[in-house]
Design a protein around this motif. Structure first.
Motif, PDB file in Angstrom:
ATOM      1  N   VAL A   1       0.836  -1.200   0.000  1.00 46.37           N
ATOM      2  CA  VAL A   1       0.000   0.000   0.000  1.00 46.37           C
ATOM      3  C   VAL A   1       0.871   1.250   0.000  1.00 46.37           C
ATOM      4  N   GLU A   2       1.933   1.261   0.794  1.00 46.68           N
ATOM      5  CA  GLU A   2       2.812   2.428   0.844  1.00 46.68           C
ATOM      6  C   GLU A   2       3.480   2.681  -0.507  1.00 46.68           C
ATOM      7  N   ALA A   3       3.691   1.623  -1.281  1.00 45.93           N
ATOM      8  CA  ALA A   3       4.352   1.785  -2.574  1.00 45.93           C
ATOM      9  C   ALA A   3       3.497   2.579  -3.555  1.00 45.93           C
ATOM     10  N   VAL A   4       2.159   2.577  -3.377  1.00 46.93           N
ATOM     11  CA  VAL A   4       1.269   3.299  -4.299  1.00 46.93           C
ATOM     12  C   VAL A   4       0.565   4.458  -3.620  1.00 46.93           C
ATOM     13  N   ARG A   5       0.906   4.755  -2.384  1.00 50.04           N
ATOM     14  CA  ARG A   5       0.180   5.812  -1.661  1.00 50.04           C
ATOM     15  C   ARG A   5       0.344   7.164  -2.342  1.00 50.04           C
ATOM     16  N   VAL A   6       1.500   7.364  -2.987  1.00 51.20           N
ATOM     17  CA  VAL A   6       1.710   8.647  -3.648  1.00 51.20           C
ATOM     18  C   VAL A   6       0.684   8.885  -4.754  1.00 51.20           C
ATOM     19  N   LEU A   7       0.144   7.774  -5.329  1.00 49.30           N
ATOM     20  CA  LEU A   7      -0.860   7.920  -6.381  1.00 49.30           C
ATOM     21  C   LEU A   7      -2.228   8.287  -5.832  1.00 49.30           C
ATOM     22  N   ALA A   8      -2.451   8.009  -4.529  1.00 50.15           N
ATOM     23  CA  ALA A   8      -3.776   8.248  -3.943  1.00 50.15           C
ATOM     24  C   ALA A   8      -4.066   9.727  -3.743  1.00 50.15           C
ATOM     25  N   ARG A   9      -3.031  10.568  -3.592  1.00 48.87           N
ATOM     26  CA  ARG A   9      -3.186  12.002  -3.395  1.00 48.87           C
ATOM     27  C   ARG A   9      -4.079  12.291  -2.194  1.00 48.87           C
ATOM     28  N   LYS A  10      -5.282  12.824  -2.419  1.00 54.55           N
ATOM     29  CA  LYS A  10      -6.144  13.203  -1.304  1.00 54.55           C
ATOM     30  C   LYS A  10      -7.089  12.078  -0.870  1.00 54.55           C
ATOM     31  N   LEU A  11      -6.994  10.896  -1.488  1.00 58.40           N
ATOM     32  CA  LEU A  11      -7.881   9.797  -1.128  1.00 58.40           C
ATOM     33  C   LEU A  11      -7.504   9.240   0.249  1.00 58.40           C
ATOM     34  N   ASP A  12      -8.502   8.731   0.944  1.00 60.71           N
ATOM     35  CA  ASP A  12      -8.291   8.075   2.243  1.00 60.71           C
ATOM     36  C   ASP A  12      -7.966   6.604   1.980  1.00 60.71           C
ATOM     37  N   LEU A  13      -6.684   6.248   2.021  1.00 62.01           N
ATOM     38  CA  LEU A  13      -6.217   4.882   1.728  1.00 62.01           C
ATOM     39  C   LEU A  13      -5.843   4.195   3.037  1.00 62.01           C
ATOM     40  N   GLN A  14      -6.560   3.133   3.407  1.00 65.04           N
ATOM     41  CA  GLN A  14      -6.372   2.461   4.689  1.00 65.04           C
ATOM     42  C   GLN A  14      -6.122   0.972   4.481  1.00 65.04           C
ATOM     43  N   VAL A  15      -5.441   0.361   5.474  1.00 60.57           N
ATOM     44  CA  VAL A  15      -5.210  -1.075   5.508  1.00 60.57           C
ATOM     45  C   VAL A  15      -5.803  -1.624   6.787  1.00 60.57           C
ATOM     46  N   ASP A  16      -6.653  -2.628   6.683  1.00 66.03           N
ATOM     47  CA  ASP A  16      -7.301  -3.231   7.847  1.00 66.03           C
ATOM     48  C   ASP A  16      -6.898  -4.710   7.904  1.00 66.03           C
ATOM     49  N   SER A  17      -6.021  -5.062   8.834  1.00 64.34           N
ATOM     50  CA  SER A  17      -5.580  -6.455   8.991  1.00 64.34           C
ATOM     51  C   SER A  17      -5.957  -7.015  10.367  1.00 64.34           C
ATOM     52  N   ARG A  18      -6.983  -6.434  10.984  1.00 60.80           N
ATOM     53  CA  ARG A  18      -7.361  -6.853  12.329  1.00 60.80           C
ATOM     54  C   ARG A  18      -7.946  -8.263  12.355  1.00 60.80           C
ATOM     55  N   THR A  19      -8.546  -8.717  11.258  1.00 57.66           N
ATOM     56  CA  THR A  19      -9.167 -10.042  11.259  1.00 57.66           C
ATOM     57  C   THR A  19      -8.173 -11.170  11.006  1.00 57.66           C
ATOM     58  N   LEU A  20      -6.920 -10.832  10.708  1.00 54.12           N
ATOM     59  CA  LEU A  20      -5.918 -11.870  10.440  1.00 54.12           C
ATOM     60  C   LEU A  20      -5.414 -12.480  11.737  1.00 54.12           C
ATOM     61  N   PRO A  21      -5.100 -13.778  11.727  1.00 54.93           N
ATOM     62  CA  PRO A  21      -4.457 -14.379  12.906  1.00 54.93           C
ATOM     63  C   PRO A  21      -3.115 -13.702  13.169  1.00 54.93           C
ATOM     64  N   PRO A  22      -2.706 -13.625  14.425  1.00 56.80           N
ATOM     65  CA  PRO A  22      -1.416 -12.978  14.732  1.00 56.80           C
ATOM     66  C   PRO A  22      -0.256 -13.681  14.023  1.00 56.80           C
ATOM     67  N   LEU A  23       0.647 -12.867  13.503  1.00 56.06           N
ATOM     68  CA  LEU A  23       1.872 -13.358  12.863  1.00 56.06           C
ATOM     69  C   LEU A  23       1.591 -14.374  11.757  1.00 56.06           C
ATOM     70  N   LEU A  24       0.506 -14.147  10.998  1.00 58.66           N
ATOM     71  CA  LEU A  24       0.187 -15.053   9.891  1.00 58.66           C
ATOM     72  C   LEU A  24       1.221 -14.895   8.780  1.00 58.66           C
ATOM     73  N   HIS A  25       1.888 -15.980   8.471  1.00 55.63           N
ATOM     74  CA  HIS A  25       2.854 -16.010   7.363  1.00 55.63           C
ATOM     75  C   HIS A  25       2.227 -16.722   6.169  1.00 55.63           C
ATOM     76  N   VAL A  26       2.484 -16.192   5.014  1.00 52.07           N
ATOM     77  CA  VAL A  26       1.981 -16.797   3.781  1.00 52.07           C
ATOM     78  C   VAL A  26       3.154 -17.058   2.851  1.00 52.07           C
ATOM     79  N   GLU A  27       2.936 -17.969   1.932  1.00 50.40           N
ATOM     80  CA  GLU A  27       3.933 -18.247   0.898  1.00 50.40           C
ATOM     81  C   GLU A  27       3.433 -17.699  -0.421  1.00 50.40           C
ATOM     82  N   LEU A  28       4.216 -16.818  -1.022  1.00 55.66           N
ATOM     83  CA  LEU A  28       3.843 -16.219  -2.304  1.00 55.66           C
ATOM     84  C   LEU A  28       5.106 -15.881  -3.082  1.00 55.66           C
ATOM     85  N   ASP A  29       4.913 -15.600  -4.361  1.00 53.71           N
ATOM     86  CA  ASP A  29       6.025 -15.206  -5.216  1.00 53.71           C
ATOM     87  C   ASP A  29       6.231 -13.704  -5.069  1.00 53.71           C
TER      88      ASP A  29
END
Length: 470
Positions: A328-356
């Motif tokens: 999200v931080e990588a594209v925040r500059v494109l949001a300008r005046k938009l309210d851009l938020q991240v909500d990860s409260r529903t994730l299990p603590p310290l959830l690790h995923v495998e991805l490329d």
């Protein structure tokens, strides 16, 4: 005109000499006879060799049995001869010869040529047997005369030859039955092989003629199933690549027209005006059009690479919540005046995923840019674990996506509102790239209605690729 007519003549000549498509076919009879002769010839050669080895191995045993079996008869003949004067032996042996089924004769020792071992036996008073094991020699006590008994086999006795020998007839009958049985077995094996080869040949011929929808049927022979699967996989991949190439060529040529037309118009306007402010405005517009062309080419190449190569995944374990914040931080500059938020409260603590780590940022970044492009005031990113899957949602409060368009929006060069896209950018490739990335991760990309009132774009992939730290 002369050059064109010359070219036409050359094309006509080349056309007449054009190689014809594959017209031949596998000959079932040739395949059967070649394989049958190979198998039958090998079988006969092995049988002859085995018979030679066995005969050589048991020859000593057979000769010993023949000597013990005939010894009594030979001694009785010898006693009968010694009851008479030697002058009558010739007449006596002829009389005895009439009573036996094999020949009897008396010869001088010096007329015989025997192997050294058999000659030693003969001179020592034992029974000697010829090389073929069918004639027995016995020295009549201390005389130089030899009693000859045989040939014992009827087929070697001229007096008993009546047509084809019995053992030869039995051998011919046996080999005939073996040949027929082997021919049936070879036919039962060759016929399905020929049918599978012919089916694959027809499929390869269709593919060579450009019919990329052709597929090899199910193979009955297990030996050709992997080959048929490989051929079908190759045909499917070629068909997909050609379809992608046609789609890209058609779509890119269409997409290039607008910025090129604007560039041409701006150049004409630039040549027609001397006002500094107007020239600067036109130069800025031309630079924007060049940026649009550059973005179109970059997006097209990215989409073509994912569609064509299907790059191998290199899965790496990452903690999901911080990774989402990073994207999200990588594209925040494109949001300008938009309210851009991240909500990860529903994730299990310290959830690790495998991805490329190379391809998944393409998917998340394209969804974020799409939401920023069409949002009015808010964009929210959230994630959850549901039904054994990781789901990442990107919501906006824009105009949303109609229900009937939610599947089509992930196809290449699909844009629902072209007038809006000209002002906001975009080429209809971002969501298509996201779909390809998720397919690599054995997941999917989907669209739905957002709780914020606009569109919700979701990336989901199996939880089985994930590792949770406790």
């Amino acid at each position: 005109m002369t050059g064109n007519s010359g070219n036409n003549k050359l094309l006509a000549i080349l056309g007449t000499n054009k190689p014809a498509p594959w017209r031949g076919r596998y000959s079932l009879s040739r395949l059967f006879f070649n394989f049958y002769l190979l198998v039958m010839g090998s079988f006969v050669a092995i049988a002859i060799f085995a018979d030679f080895v066995i005969s050589t191995a048991v020859k000593g045993i057979t000769d010993d049995y023949t000597s013990r079996f005939m010894r009594g008869t030979v001694l009785l003949i010898e006693e009968e001869l010694f009851r008479r004067p030697r002058s009558e032996w010739t007449r006596t042996i002829k009389a005895l010869d009439q009573k036996f089924a094999y020949r009897l004769d008396i010869v001088d020792r010096w007329t015989l040529t025997l192997p050294p071992k058999e000659a030693e036996k003969l001179d020592s008073g034992e029974l000697a047997i010829d090389v073929q094991g069918d004639i027995i020699y016995h020295r009549l006590k201390q005389t130089p005369q030899i009693l000859v008994v045989g040939p014992i086999s009827p087929e070697r006795n001229p007096e008993y030859q009546r047509g084809m020998p019995l053992d030869l007839r039995i051998s011919l009958l046996t080999w005939s039955l073996i040949g027929v049985c082997l021919a049936i077995v070879v036919w039962l094996w060759v016929h399905p092989v020929w049918r599978d080869l012919e089916a694959m040949r027809q499929t390869a011929r269709s593919l060579g003629e450009g019919l990329f929808a052709a597929r090899a049927p199910a193979m009955r022979s297990s030996a050709f199933r992997p080959l048929a699967e490989t051929l079908n996989g190759m045909a499917e991949r070629i068909q997909r690549l050609i379809a992608t190439q046609k789609e890209l060529s058609s779509a890119i040529s269409h997409e290039l027209r607008t910025p090129i037309a604007r560039l041409r118009f701006a150049l004409e306007m630039l040549a027609a005006t001397d006002e500094r402010a107007e020239r600067e405005r036109l130069a800025g517009a031309m630079e924007g059009d060049l940026d649009e062309l550059d973005g179109l080419i970059d997006s097209s190449l990215t989409y073509a690479r994912f569609e064509r190569e299907q790059p191998e995944l290199h899965l790496t374990g990452v903690e999901l919540a911080p990774w989402l914040d990073e994207q999200v931080e990588a594209v925040r500059v494109l949001a300008r005046k938009l309210d851009l938020q991240v909500d990860s409260r529903t994730l299990p603590p310290l959830l690790h995923v495998e991805l490329d780590r190379k391809s998944m940022p393409y998917a998340i970044g394209n969804l974020l840019r799409n939401a920023i492009r069409y949002a009015r005031a808010r964009v929210r990113v959230s994630a959850e674990v549901t039904d054994g899957e990781i789901r990442v949602h990107v919501d906006d409060d824009g105009i949303g996506i109609p229900v009937e368009e939610r599947d089509r929006v992930f196809s290449a060069f699909t844009r629902l509102d072209r007038s809006r896209d000209r002002s906001t950018g975009g080429y209809g490739l971002g969501l298509a790239i996201a779909r390809l990335v998720l397919e690599q991760h054995k997941g999917r990309a989907s669209a739905a209605e957002s709780p914020l009132g606009g569109a919700r774009l979701t990336l989901s992939w199996p939880l089985s690729q994930n590792v949770t730290e406790s």
